[in-house]
Design a protein around this motif. Sequence first.
Motif, PDB file in Angstrom:
ATOM      1  N   GLU A  81       0.852  -1.190   0.000  1.00  0.00           N
ATOM      2  CA  GLU A  81       0.000   0.000   0.000  1.00  0.00           C
ATOM      3  C   GLU A  81       0.885   1.236   0.000  1.00  0.00           C
ATOM      4  N   ASN A 113      -4.599   4.829  -2.406  1.00  0.00           N
ATOM      5  CA  ASN A 113      -5.850   5.308  -1.798  1.00  0.00           C
ATOM      6  C   ASN A 113      -6.490   6.381  -2.668  1.00  0.00           C
ATOM      7  N   GLU A 118      -7.747   1.569  -3.600  1.00  0.00           N
ATOM      8  CA  GLU A 118      -8.502   1.395  -2.352  1.00  0.00           C
ATOM      9  C   GLU A 118      -9.474   2.552  -2.186  1.00  0.00           C
ATOM     10  N   ASP A 171     -11.964  -0.145   1.441  1.00  0.00           N
ATOM     11  CA  ASP A 171     -11.102   0.174   2.582  1.00  0.00           C
ATOM     12  C   ASP A 171     -11.953   0.529   3.795  1.00  0.00           C
ATOM     13  N   LYS A 211     -11.063  -4.702   2.951  1.00  0.00           N
ATOM     14  CA  LYS A 211     -10.080  -4.446   4.014  1.00  0.00           C
ATOM     15  C   LYS A 211     -10.824  -4.085   5.293  1.00  0.00           C
TER      16      LYS A 211
HETATM   17 CA    CA Z   1      -5.974   2.313   2.577  1.00  0.00          CA
END
Ligand code: CA
Length: 292
Positions: free
Chosen positions: A45, A103, A135, A165, A186
Motif C-alpha cells: 500500500e 488510496n 482502495e 477500505d 479491508k
Molecule cells: Ca488504505
Amino acid sequence: ASRDDNDLSRLVLLGDLRRAIVSGELTLHYQPKVSTGTGALSSVECLVRWQHPTLGLLQPDEFIPLAENTAIIHALTTEVLRLALSQARKWADAGRSIPVAVNISARSLLDPTFPAQVQELLDAHGVAPYLLNLELTETAVMADRDLAPAVLKALDSMGVSLSIDDFGTGYSSMSYLKTLPVKELKIDRSFVMGMADDPDSAVIVRSAVDLGHNLGMTVVAEGVQDGITRSDLTDMGCDLVQGYQICRPIPAKELELWIETYLVTNSSPPPIVHSHEKVPRNGQAEEMPGTG
Ligand code: CA
Ligand code: C2E
Ligand code: CA
C-alpha cells in the motif's frame, strides 16, 4: 491539532500543498500486505507523506482531510498515482513485479473522467493494469450510488483491481455491495487492533471475513500489531494481513531491504485462492503475482 484549528494557517497550508505537489515534496511510504498463512508478499500500500520545508515530515492525517475539501485532492491523487506507478515500473524493470495499492478519495469516484486519467498514467509508465490496486473507503463507495458504480465498472474493465477500505466504519448495503466489481475487502484497523481485548471486535472481524468470502472477495486485516492477532486471523481464514507486526510503512529503498531479509525466512509460494472462492467476479483470473 492547533494548526488545524486556525483558518489562516489552513489557508497557508493549502497554498503550500498546491506548490508542494508541483515541486515534488510529496513522497510515498510503502507497507506490505502479506498472505496470513504463508507470509508471501501480495502487494504494497502506498501511503503519502509530505516533506514540508519548514514543518518537517507531515503525515496524511495532517493534510489529506484539508485537501479532500477542495479540488486540490485531484492534483494530489494524480501525483500519488504517478509516484506509485513510476515505482512499480522501477520494480518491474528490476525483475520484481510488486502490485501497488493507492488510496483514492470519494471525489475521484464522482469524476467520470477518472478512469481515462488512470489509463493515461498506466500507459505513460508502461505498467500493466493488474499491478495497480485502488482502495476506496466504504463510505466513499456508498456515498453516490448513481455515479460511483459506473466509475468502478470502467476501472474494473481496464483490469485495475478494486478494494473496499475501512470496512465496518460505514453503512454498507449488502445488496448494493455485491453488484460492485470489488475484489478485496479491508477490515478497518480499529476492529483488528481491538480483537485481542474486545470480544465484540473479534466477532465483527470474523463476520467480515465470512461476508467477504461469501461475496467472493479476498479479505485483508489491517492494523495487525501482534502475533496473537495474526494467529487468530489465520484461524478465521483471513487471507491477507497488513500492520506493524509485519512491517511499518517505509520508503522504497528500505522496503527493498525488508523484502530481501524477509524472503530469506519466508518462501514465496503460489498465490492464494481460498476455498470459498466463487466464480471470478469479472471473468478474470484471481491470480495475484508474487514477488518474482
Ligand atoms: Ca488504505
Ligand atoms: P488507511 O488507508 O487506512 O491506511 C492505513 C493507515 O494505518 C496508515 O496510516 C498506516 O500507517 C496505519 N497502520 C498500518 N498498520 C498499522 C498498525 O499495525 N497499527 C496502527 N496503529 N496503524 C497502522 P497513514 O499512513 O498515517 O495514513 C492515514 C490515512 O491517510 C490512510 O488510512 C488513508 O485514508 C489516508 N491516505 C494516505 N495516503 C493517501 C493518499 O495518497 N491519498 C488519499 N486520498 N488518502 C491517503
Ligand atoms: Ca484502512
